[in-house]
Design an enzyme around this catalytic site. Structure first.
Site, PDB file in Angstrom:
ATOM      1  N   GLY A  14      59.752  44.997  53.034  1.00  0.00           N
ATOM      2  CA  GLY A  14      60.182  45.671  51.812  1.00  0.00           C
ATOM      3  C   GLY A  14      61.303  44.962  51.069  1.00  0.00           C
ATOM      4  N   ARG A  36      54.003  46.641  59.695  1.00  0.00           N
ATOM      5  CA  ARG A  36      52.811  47.431  60.045  1.00  0.00           C
ATOM      6  C   ARG A  36      51.738  46.568  60.688  1.00  0.00           C
ATOM      7  NH1 ARG A  36      51.021  49.208  55.046  1.00  0.00           N
ATOM      8  NH2 ARG A  36      52.717  48.040  54.104  1.00  0.00           N
ATOM      9  N   LYS A 161      60.390  64.772  46.281  1.00  0.00           N
ATOM     10  CA  LYS A 161      60.350  65.911  47.206  1.00  0.00           C
ATOM     11  C   LYS A 161      60.263  65.415  48.646  1.00  0.00           C
ATOM     12  CE  LYS A 161      58.151  70.412  47.827  1.00  0.00           C
ATOM     13  NZ  LYS A 161      57.175  71.380  47.272  1.00  0.00           N
TER      14      LYS A 161
END
Length: 349
Positions: A14, A36, A161
């Site tokens: 990232g 991953r 959220k």
């Protein structure tokens, strides 16, 4: 750090994690990072090489995914600290928000449980401004680390959220069953700055659309900004400082800047691409109407009218953090867009 203790950085491919790894290695830390797939190990090594690292003897790679228990015990083994920077990846907008929320909450708890069980001293978790400022309605007072976004806030995106619920879950875990594990949380605003690879993060897409003329008129979107280099530095300061235990830290350069002001900055400072940048502004109501049938407008609409006036005083006073200006961060991002050929039309002055 000497001896056999490591710092684990989750999600090594990232934008933020790559800068965390770079600075940790530059400081002499032994690091581990999760990817991953081990097929992506070379991606990370290439980014670190771009950042100036010449020896890779102090870095280890572990294949681990936030959606699975596999290999997390190995990842945290012998680690004194964990920088939990990774977020679950979504290649499309979820049909239901739970597709984004559940992996974020469960992935965070997976990392915290593994860290606790391995005797890790402290986890520094990357949350975001969306967990802090989206329910703060009074523009006359600065947003601080005491603010929290209501996860049921009308119009809150599934991404924001997921961030607020994952952070809440993290603090609840520490309080109820964290035992000796310490938690510190960093809440960045919009992240810009130089990229170590041509795989450009979401913020770059917004800037690219301004720079290459895709945006025929510029929405009056207000942004708060942090440079990725300063964000990585803040994570490491939050890891090292005894006084950071149990604290949240807002990460922003200070002040806000609108998208039309960004367009003006780029026109003035980068004349080689300035001719392609629109000088027209787009009223908010037009963006909201366009959001009914345009995916890009739909992504921008929830960001309109959000109060982003926040304070970075806590990070400065507690951790001695000194961030770059938002202008420097933006110009560095623009430079990366040009460097990696992401700008299709480069206009000569």
């Amino acid at each position: 750090m000497t001896g056999d203790k490591y710092v684990l950085v989750t999600g090594g491919t990232g934008f933020v994690a790559s800068h965390c790894l770079l600075q940790l290695l530059q400081k002499g830390y032994q690091v581990k990072t999760t990817v991953r797939s081990l097929n992506r190990k070379q991606e990370v090594l290439d980014m670190l090489t771009t950042g100036g690292i010449t020896s890779f003897r102090n870095i280890q790679f572990i294949e681990a995914d936030l959606t699975s228990d596999n290999n997390w015990a190995e990842a945290v083994k012998d680690c004194a600290y964990v920088l939990h920077v990774a977020s679950p990846i979504h290649l499309h907008l979820p049909t239901h928000e739970d597709e984004m929320i559940r992996p974020a909450v469960e992935g965070t708890l997976r990392v915290l449980k593994a860290a606790r069980d391995a005797g890790v001293k402290r986890v520094v978790m990357t949350s975001n401004f969306g967990a802090v400022g989206y329910s703060h309605k009074d523009p006359s007072t600065l947003i601080t680390e005491d603010s929290w976004t209501n996860p049921n806030e009308k119009g809150l995106s599934a991404y924001n959220k997921s961030k607020v619920l994952a952070e809440r879950a993290a603090w609840d875990f520490i309080e109820r069953e964290g035992r000796q594990l310490e938690l510190t949380v960093v809440n960045p605003v919009g992240i810009f700055g130089p990229s170590l690879s041509g795989k450009l993060s979401a913020g770059f897409e917004l800037l690219k659309n301004v720079m290459d003329g895709t945006m025929k008129a510029i929405p009056k979107l207000e942004l708060a900004i942090v440079d990725v280099r300063d964000l990585a530095d803040l994570h490491i300061r939050a890891m090292e400082a005894p006084g950071a235990k149990g604290q949240r830290f807002l990460a922003l350069s200070g002040g806000t800047i609108t998208l039309p002001e960004i367009a003006g900055l780029l026109k003035a400072r980068m004349p080689e691409i300035g001719a392609g940048i629109s000088s027209k502004t787009l009223p908010d109501w037009v963006v909201r109407v366009a959001a009914l049938f345009n995916a890009k407008a739909k992504a921008l609409a929830p960001m309109l009218g959000i109060n982003r006036k926040a304070s970075n005083a806590k990070a400065k006073s507690v951790l001695g953090w000194q961030p770059r200006s938002k202008e420097e961060a933006l110009l560095a991002s623009a430079g990366s867009l040009i460097k990696y050929g992401a700008i299709k039309t480069v206009h000569k002055p």
